[in-house]
Scaffold this motif. Structure first.
Motif, PDB file in Angstrom:
ATOM      1  N   ASP A   2       0.803  -1.218   0.000  1.00 31.57           N
ATOM      2  CA  ASP A   2       0.000   0.000   0.000  1.00 31.57           C
ATOM      3  C   ASP A   2       0.822   1.247   0.000  1.00 31.57           C
ATOM      4  OD1 ASP A   2      -2.717   1.329   1.832  1.00 31.57           O
ATOM      5  OD2 ASP A   2      -2.210   1.587  -0.173  1.00 31.57           O
ATOM      6  N   CYS A  42     -17.818  -8.688  -1.403  1.00 28.59           N
ATOM      7  CA  CYS A  42     -17.150  -8.161  -2.599  1.00 28.59           C
ATOM      8  C   CYS A  42     -17.415  -9.008  -3.839  1.00 28.59           C
ATOM      9  CB  CYS A  42     -15.659  -8.051  -2.341  1.00 28.59           C
ATOM     10  SG  CYS A  42     -15.242  -6.822  -1.069  1.00 28.59           S
ATOM     11  N   SER A  54     -10.907  -2.470  -7.516  1.00 25.95           N
ATOM     12  CA  SER A  54     -10.467  -2.548  -6.128  1.00 25.95           C
ATOM     13  C   SER A  54     -10.649  -1.198  -5.437  1.00 25.95           C
ATOM     14  CB  SER A  54      -9.003  -2.960  -6.054  1.00 25.95           C
ATOM     15  OG  SER A  54      -8.822  -4.263  -6.552  1.00 25.95           O
ATOM     16  N   GLY A  55     -11.117  -1.237  -4.205  1.00 26.56           N
ATOM     17  CA  GLY A  55     -11.326  -0.015  -3.451  1.00 26.56           C
ATOM     18  C   GLY A  55     -12.455  -0.179  -2.453  1.00 26.56           C
ATOM     19  N   LEU A  56     -12.930   0.936  -1.904  1.00 24.59           N
ATOM     20  CA  LEU A  56     -14.005   0.918  -0.927  1.00 24.59           C
ATOM     21  C   LEU A  56     -15.349   0.679  -1.587  1.00 24.59           C
ATOM     22  CD1 LEU A  56     -13.093   3.870   1.472  1.00 24.59           C
ATOM     23  CD2 LEU A  56     -12.809   1.425   1.879  1.00 24.59           C
ATOM     24  N   LYS A  69     -18.932  -0.188   5.021  1.00 30.51           N
ATOM     25  CA  LYS A  69     -17.940  -0.171   3.953  1.00 30.51           C
ATOM     26  C   LYS A  69     -16.839  -1.196   4.211  1.00 30.51           C
ATOM     27  CE  LYS A  69     -18.545   4.661   2.566  1.00 30.51           C
ATOM     28  NZ  LYS A  69     -19.201   4.310   1.288  1.00 30.51           N
ATOM     29  N   TYR A  71     -13.058  -2.849   2.132  1.00 32.99           N
ATOM     30  CA  TYR A  71     -12.128  -2.732   1.013  1.00 32.99           C
ATOM     31  C   TYR A  71     -12.180  -4.023   0.207  1.00 32.99           C
ATOM     32  CZ  TYR A  71      -8.119  -1.463  -1.807  1.00 32.99           C
ATOM     33  OH  TYR A  71      -7.311  -1.146  -2.868  1.00 32.99           O
ATOM     34  N   GLU A  73     -10.731  -6.314  -2.867  1.00 30.20           N
ATOM     35  CA  GLU A  73      -9.576  -6.591  -3.728  1.00 30.20           C
ATOM     36  C   GLU A  73     -10.065  -7.424  -4.901  1.00 30.20           C
ATOM     37  OE1 GLU A  73      -5.986  -5.791  -4.817  1.00 30.20           O
ATOM     38  OE2 GLU A  73      -6.384  -5.349  -2.721  1.00 30.20           O
ATOM     39  N   LYS A 106      -8.408   2.843   8.984  1.00 26.54           N
ATOM     40  CA  LYS A 106      -9.051   3.242   7.738  1.00 26.54           C
ATOM     41  C   LYS A 106      -9.094   2.065   6.773  1.00 26.54           C
ATOM     42  CE  LYS A 106      -7.752   8.133   8.045  1.00 26.54           C
ATOM     43  NZ  LYS A 106      -7.069   9.266   7.385  1.00 26.54           N
ATOM     44  N   ARG A 107     -10.266   1.793   6.216  1.00 25.91           N
ATOM     45  CA  ARG A 107     -10.463   0.615   5.373  1.00 25.91           C
ATOM     46  C   ARG A 107      -9.482   0.559   4.193  1.00 25.91           C
ATOM     47  NH1 ARG A 107     -13.572   0.308   9.201  1.00 25.91           N
ATOM     48  NH2 ARG A 107     -15.768  -0.295   9.132  1.00 25.91           N
ATOM     49  N   GLU A 108      -9.151   1.728   3.625  1.00 25.71           N
ATOM     50  CA  GLU A 108      -8.268   1.747   2.472  1.00 25.71           C
ATOM     51  C   GLU A 108      -6.792   1.697   2.858  1.00 25.71           C
ATOM     52  OE1 GLU A 108      -9.309   6.116   3.313  1.00 25.71           O
ATOM     53  OE2 GLU A 108     -10.157   4.106   3.622  1.00 25.71           O
TER      54      GLU A 108
END
Length: 268
Positions: A2, A42, A54-56, A69, A71, A73, A106-108
């Motif tokens: 990351d 997801c 990929s993301g929130l 929410k 994350y 992948e 933080k999720r990201e």
């Protein structure tokens, strides 16, 4: 990681619907009024929206009143829901039971999704757990477990995993039967479910493995061979046998705390 992880996109799935999609949500007209449809994880988001990246994303597991929410992948081998990520020491994982239940970070970025959310996602079916580890020398390995799920709060969010495969070694089942973390509840520094009465951790008798393993929460059993929520240590700083980001099977018996970790799930 990351950014160090390099995700690839999920294969596109064809839907016989005209969809208006935003972060995993679909607006479907019903009797003239739009109805919002949320994915339960997801993988379902990728079916609702084949172009999701990929993301929130926002999900709403079945039987849960409030969405949240996560994350996602999105990869060629599946669409994974990330519930743990560590890349440094900015976010402390030395937290109590309430924090591990609710989630933090933080999720990201670096975070723990939360035991309650993990139970909500996995209840009622089996999943695949994927653990990814990065060392300070540029190496990366993984461990996958079929049949993963997490029990309810009444079961202290008990861990269940099946067969192992991968390159990291089987840290959860461990080398000895008595050190297997399978079927054990979650332990934090203020809530003990590890079964130690006492256990011997690094030649020290302890009744709570979390206190001896960096005060991070984990599914401890006889303290065991894995603990990825301890205190993050920089390169070369490995006090104790498992006080940091610890996965005993990859680096052998010498103390080693990993640079980065990630844990994520997808439906079996």
């Amino acid at each position: 990681m990351d950014g160090g992880w390099n995700p690839t996109g999920c294969s596109r799935l064809v839907l016989l619907l005209f969809l208006n999609v935003h972060i995993g949500q679909v607006l479907i007209t019903h009797a003239g009024s739009p109805v919002t449809v949320l994915g339960t994880d997801c993988t379902q988001i990728s079916k609702i929206n084949p172009g999701a990246t990929s993301g929130l994303h926002t999900i709403k597991p079945e039987g849960i009143k409030k969405d949240f929410k996560v994350y996602c992948e999105m990869r060629l081998d599946g669409c994974w829901t990330v519930f743990q990520r560590r890349t440094g020491g900015a976010v402390s994982f030395q937290r109590n039971w309430a924090a591990y239940k609710a989630g933090f970070g933080k999720r990201e970025a670096d975070h723990w999704l939360g035991l309650w959310k993990l139970w909500a996602i996995t209840k009622g079916e089996k999943w695949v757990l994927r653990v990814e580890l990065c060392d300070f020398e540029g190496g990366t390995v993984y461990a996958e477990y079929r049949g993963f799920n997490v029990g309810s709060v009444k079961d202290n969010f008990k861990l269940s995993v099946g067969d192992y495969s991968g390159t990291a070694g089987d840290g959860i089942h461990g080398t000895l039967r008595e050190s297997s973390q399978n079927s054990y509840g979650f332990t934090t520094k203020d809530r003990d479910h590890d079964g130690c009465t006492p256990c011997i951790a690094d030649d020290i008798a302890t009744d709570n493995c979390s206190l001896e393993k960096g005060k991070g929460g984990w599914w401890y059993s006889n303290c065991g061979s894995a603990s990825l929520n301890g205190e993050w240590h920089p390169a070369g700083k490995n006090p104790g046998g498992g006080s940091g980001l610890h996965w005993h099977r990859w680096k052998g018996t010498s103390p080693y705390s990993y640079r980065a970790t990630r844990m994520m799930i997808k439906p079996l």
